[in-house]
Design a protein around this motif. Sequence first.
Motif, PDB file in Angstrom:
ATOM      1  N   LYS A   1       0.830  -1.203   0.000  1.00 34.08           N
ATOM      2  CA  LYS A   1       0.000   0.000   0.000  1.00 34.08           C
ATOM      3  C   LYS A   1       0.868   1.258   0.000  1.00 34.08           C
ATOM      4  O   LYS A   1       2.085   1.204   0.156  1.00 34.08           O
ATOM      5  N   SER A   2       0.217   2.393  -0.127  1.00 32.31           N
ATOM      6  CA  SER A   2       0.912   3.672  -0.155  1.00 32.31           C
ATOM      7  C   SER A   2       1.448   4.014   1.226  1.00 32.31           C
ATOM      8  O   SER A   2       0.974   3.476   2.242  1.00 32.31           O
ATOM      9  N   PRO A   3       2.427   4.927   1.303  1.00 25.63           N
ATOM     10  CA  PRO A   3       2.960   5.323   2.618  1.00 25.63           C
ATOM     11  C   PRO A   3       1.890   5.830   3.567  1.00 25.63           C
ATOM     12  O   PRO A   3       1.932   5.551   4.767  1.00 25.63           O
ATOM     13  N   ALA A   4       0.928   6.585   3.043  1.00 27.21           N
ATOM     14  CA  ALA A   4      -0.140   7.087   3.912  1.00 27.21           C
ATOM     15  C   ALA A   4      -0.967   5.945   4.481  1.00 27.21           C
ATOM     16  O   ALA A   4      -1.326   5.936   5.672  1.00 27.21           O
ATOM     17  N   GLU A   5      -1.300   4.968   3.638  1.00 21.63           N
ATOM     18  CA  GLU A   5      -2.064   3.808   4.103  1.00 21.63           C
ATOM     19  C   GLU A   5      -1.231   2.978   5.084  1.00 21.63           C
ATOM     20  O   GLU A   5      -1.764   2.422   6.052  1.00 21.63           O
ATOM     21  N   MET A   6       0.076   2.906   4.827  1.00 20.37           N
ATOM     22  CA  MET A   6       0.950   2.195   5.751  1.00 20.37           C
ATOM     23  C   MET A   6       0.952   2.869   7.135  1.00 20.37           C
ATOM     24  O   MET A   6       0.902   2.205   8.173  1.00 20.37           O
TER      25      MET A   6
END
Length: 694
Positions: free
Chosen positions: A234-239
Amino acid sequence: MEERIRELEERISLINSERERARRVLDDAVDSLNVPVTLGQSGDVSDVLESVASRIRSLINVGEIAFFLISEDGLDFSREWCDPAESADFFESERTILVEDGTVAWALGRNKPLNLTSSDGTSLLIHSLIAQDEPLGIMMACIEGDPGGIMDISLAFVTVVLGAAAGVIKNSRLYRMINDLNDELRGKVSRLQESEAQLAEANQAKDRFLANVSHEIRTPLNAILGTAAIVRGKSPAEMDRALEVIKDEGHALLALINDILDLSKMGAGFLDLDEAPFDLFELLEALEGSYRSEAKRKGLDFSLDLSKDIPRWITGDPIRLRQVLSNLLGNAVKFTSSGRVSLTVKSLRSDGDKLTLSFSVFDTGIGIPREVVPRLFKPFSQADGSTSRKYGGTGLGLAISRRIVRAMGGDISVESERGRGSTFSLDVEVIPCDPPVPEVYSPVDNGRIRPLSLLVVEDSHTNRVVIEAMLRDMGHDVTTVSSGRGAIRALSERCFDGVFMDIQMPGMDGLEATAIIRERGGPVLDRDVPVIALTANVMKEDKERYLAEGMSGYLPKPVTREDLAEALRNVEPGDPRKPVSGRYVLDMTGLVERMGGDRVIANLVVKTFRSDLAKIVEKIKTSVEDGDFRKVRMGGHTLKGAAAGAGAWGLKIVGGRIQTAAESEDGELLNDLMDELVLEMDDFEHFFCGGEEL
């Protein structure tokens, strides 16, 4: 002839008179045999003795009578009954004289009447009371008239009557003892039944508790595992969001474990409270900020009301007080779907230096039925089963809170009604104080200003990875090993600024490794290196034991970056030192020094030890297989001494551990140490095969 007839008539008249007298005696004797038995069923010995005295008087011409009985435990010989009562002093005086001259002892050993004269010249009749060859006491009676006029048959019946009375007295005692035993047995049965009922209730409560705990554990675990499964790629934000979920759910798990641990400590009597100055306003404002936001999310009003006379700074345990108030506020918000929640704090009274503070948590939630309020503060209990399913929780919070509050010198209570909300109130004793002088610390900046060389000793691979990553991110140089043996070897080959030491490890545990580190003349290069315990044992007595056994600090698991930074606050970086290769396996430098600098003698010592090593180890192995702990102890002692003389530290350490395990006859540990012995021997042989110079 007429004279002879008169003589015969007189003799016939005398015989008839004697026969009538004998008949009366027999009638009275027969009557006397039944009365004591009937009276004895009441269990009152006095009734028996009174009836016996009456029958004795009907058989022989006696006046005053007294009975002296031996107590059931055989420790006392006292007057039990006397008639008339005013003759008691006379009989007591005579009893003392007869005891001292041995007459009573003589009478107790014979089931026969004894005629004698008292100290004042009164004729006395003494007779024992014996049942089944067991003497129970004596009868003393004053004879009226000529003692020689008493018929032998009358005395025989006196013996019969007293024997029957003695049997009744003994049976009465047995009957009373049986009744006492029956009463005791009935009491035990009743208590057992009550205990069984309580045990059944406790088991039901624990079953509910285990079901609730299982649910409470599985819920955050499901969130953690589920989040970890879907976040890959997933994206860094989702991480970041996923990591926040994992962190929050991990804290929920930790809170549950802490509750269970708290209850266990309290049950064992290990609830310890800290006494330190703290800012009460700051604590309450932090609670307000936390629960106001939670209440707002549910559309609830939240208020904090403080009376004006409350001191800002008090001495007490802020962590435990916050724990109690957090539990009450958390429950209030959780069980309230509309309306409001409030926390009110008042000052009740002063007692010298102490002040009583009253805290009240009010809500307009679901309320509690009156019939369940008494069990609300018991462990594993909730208002009902549906509560735990709908709202969650283990039923431990209130039980723990009450014990904490009582330890603080107060108590906690509740007023509630189903559907109308609840008010939980608690009073605690505190001591107002002045604010402490703030301590000034040099900035740590996550440890980057002071890079340290650190050794992490942890048998769990996951924990090693996590702690190493935290410490490296803080700017430290980190070496990790998985055992106490590995720690000793690492510390013997280079110097570290500090050691994080796991306590429970297979083989050599953290305390044993620390003892070797601190040993004077041991293999490690720096025996004063700070050793900080890493452990899941969080009892206060555990921490005290670790510090007493040579550790420098203590960190309970799970640890955070902040915990690690705080533990390293006073650890200073040392001067760079060159590693000393192979000292743990064979300290040749130290051996040469002990040999006065003569390398030839040192080489001879090592070669001699090497040639003897196989024989020593084989004897130890054979003794372990035979279960001969004495020979194992001797073999371990031999290995320890020989290895120490040669400078083979690893073999010395394992030899000492074998000796200790044999002394305690720990066969399981000895089997594990045999594996370690093989490893140490392999390292020792590799030292030579690797071309190391002697």
